[in-house]
Design a protein around this motif. Sequence first.
Motif, PDB file in Angstrom:
ATOM      1  N   ALA A   1      27.767 -22.560 -36.408  1.00  0.00           N
ATOM      2  CA  ALA A   1      28.015 -21.581 -35.345  1.00  0.00           C
ATOM      3  C   ALA A   1      28.280 -20.201 -35.951  1.00  0.00           C
ATOM      4  CB  ALA A   1      29.198 -22.026 -34.489  1.00  0.00           C
TER       5      ALA A   1
ATOM      6  N   GLU B   1      25.001 -18.775 -37.161  1.00  0.00           N
ATOM      7  CA  GLU B   1      24.183 -18.310 -36.036  1.00  0.00           C
ATOM      8  C   GLU B   1      24.667 -16.953 -35.512  1.00  0.00           C
ATOM      9  OE1 GLU B   1      24.472 -21.503 -33.202  1.00  0.00           O
ATOM     10  OE2 GLU B   1      22.685 -22.507 -33.986  1.00  0.00           O
ATOM     11  N   ILE B   2      25.987 -16.771 -35.511  1.00  0.00           N
ATOM     12  CA  ILE B   2      26.552 -15.516 -34.999  1.00  0.00           C
ATOM     13  C   ILE B   2      26.306 -14.383 -36.006  1.00  0.00           C
ATOM     14  CG2 ILE B   2      28.735 -14.350 -34.455  1.00  0.00           C
ATOM     15  CD1 ILE B   2      29.635 -17.161 -33.296  1.00  0.00           C
TER      16      ILE B   2
ATOM     17  N   PRO C   1      21.516 -14.487 -36.754  1.00  0.00           N
ATOM     18  CA  PRO C   1      20.663 -15.255 -35.825  1.00  0.00           C
ATOM     19  C   PRO C   1      19.178 -15.128 -36.176  1.00  0.00           C
ATOM     20  CG  PRO C   1      21.448 -13.237 -34.785  1.00  0.00           C
ATOM     21  CD  PRO C   1      22.114 -13.303 -36.128  1.00  0.00           C
TER      22      PRO C   1
ATOM     23  N   ASP D   1      19.649 -23.911 -30.419  1.00  0.00           N
ATOM     24  CA  ASP D   1      20.676 -23.647 -31.430  1.00  0.00           C
ATOM     25  C   ASP D   1      21.396 -24.964 -31.741  1.00  0.00           C
ATOM     26  OD1 ASP D   1      22.575 -24.060 -29.423  1.00  0.00           O
ATOM     27  OD2 ASP D   1      23.072 -21.948 -29.177  1.00  0.00           O
TER      28      ASP D   1
ATOM     29  N   ARG E   1      24.897 -18.192 -24.993  1.00  0.00           N
ATOM     30  CA  ARG E   1      25.778 -19.332 -25.303  1.00  0.00           C
ATOM     31  C   ARG E   1      26.601 -19.750 -24.093  1.00  0.00           C
ATOM     32  NH1 ARG E   1      26.532 -15.890 -29.673  1.00  0.00           N
ATOM     33  NH2 ARG E   1      25.352 -16.558 -31.489  1.00  0.00           N
TER      34      ARG E   1
END
Length: 272
Positions: free
Chosen positions: A22, A25-26, A29, A127, A37
Amino acid sequence: MFPSAEIAIRLTAFAAIFAALALWEILAPRRPLIAGRRARWPSNLVVLVVDSLLVRLLIPTAAVGAALFAAGHGYGLFNLAGLRLSVASLLGFLALDLIIYLQHVVFHKVPVLWRLHRMHHADLDIDATTGVRFHPFEILISLVIKIAVVIALGIPAVAVVLFEVVLNATSMFNHANAAMPLWLDRVLRLIVVTPDMHRVHHSILRQETDSNFGFNLPWWDRLFGTYRPQPAAGHDGMTIGLPIFRDPHELRLDRLLTQPFRNDRPSEDRVH
Ligand SMILES: [Zn+2]
Ligand SMILES: [Zn+2]
């Protein structure tokens, strides 16, 4: 190994890997999210909770219980052949991964099974949470198949737990919306399914949806001719999801659970 130890190992691994992905991804990306989300994470994660509770309720000892049962009674090919633990574990791991690949192909080809599996494909973004978004009935069928294979082959409990932890981790990894250098993707793809490889499988185009079925090891797709290196429209230009269930309301938990039983333009659920 007791079921409580298995649950603790799996929960800890899940939480650590999910948090790391996570963050990735933040910070970096791969693609901008379309639905975001907030609209997706709560329902995708609650589906995971529903799946886990249902499995523990119906088959409390899960696949590891089957492994202990087979070992205790001397059942299964590996026990009959008297294989060493290390050899039986390695072969067992490979066999489970191959079965998961084959099962995934079958879930795409058999219409009634595709109805269950398409809920995974209907996510409008992809994701890490997409990697745990499977209909509870698909999870139960998958577990029954796994138990049959574990008993038939006599796969050791340690290999079963390892496989479950690795599969859960790689499933979240290969769905991650995480950017990485192309050279790293090329190298990793030799040994594990990468996010760029699995994203092809979430394309709205049917010939792309019906490729890259592997979750863990990338070799089965190459071996059986289902490997497709990149999406035709590129990773930035491709559309994620299915032609049906594109209304953002379909991201709600109740809509996810009822998707297999609804007939929203059933003949058009894939672009040909
Ligand atoms: Zn699929
Ligand atoms: Zn997927």
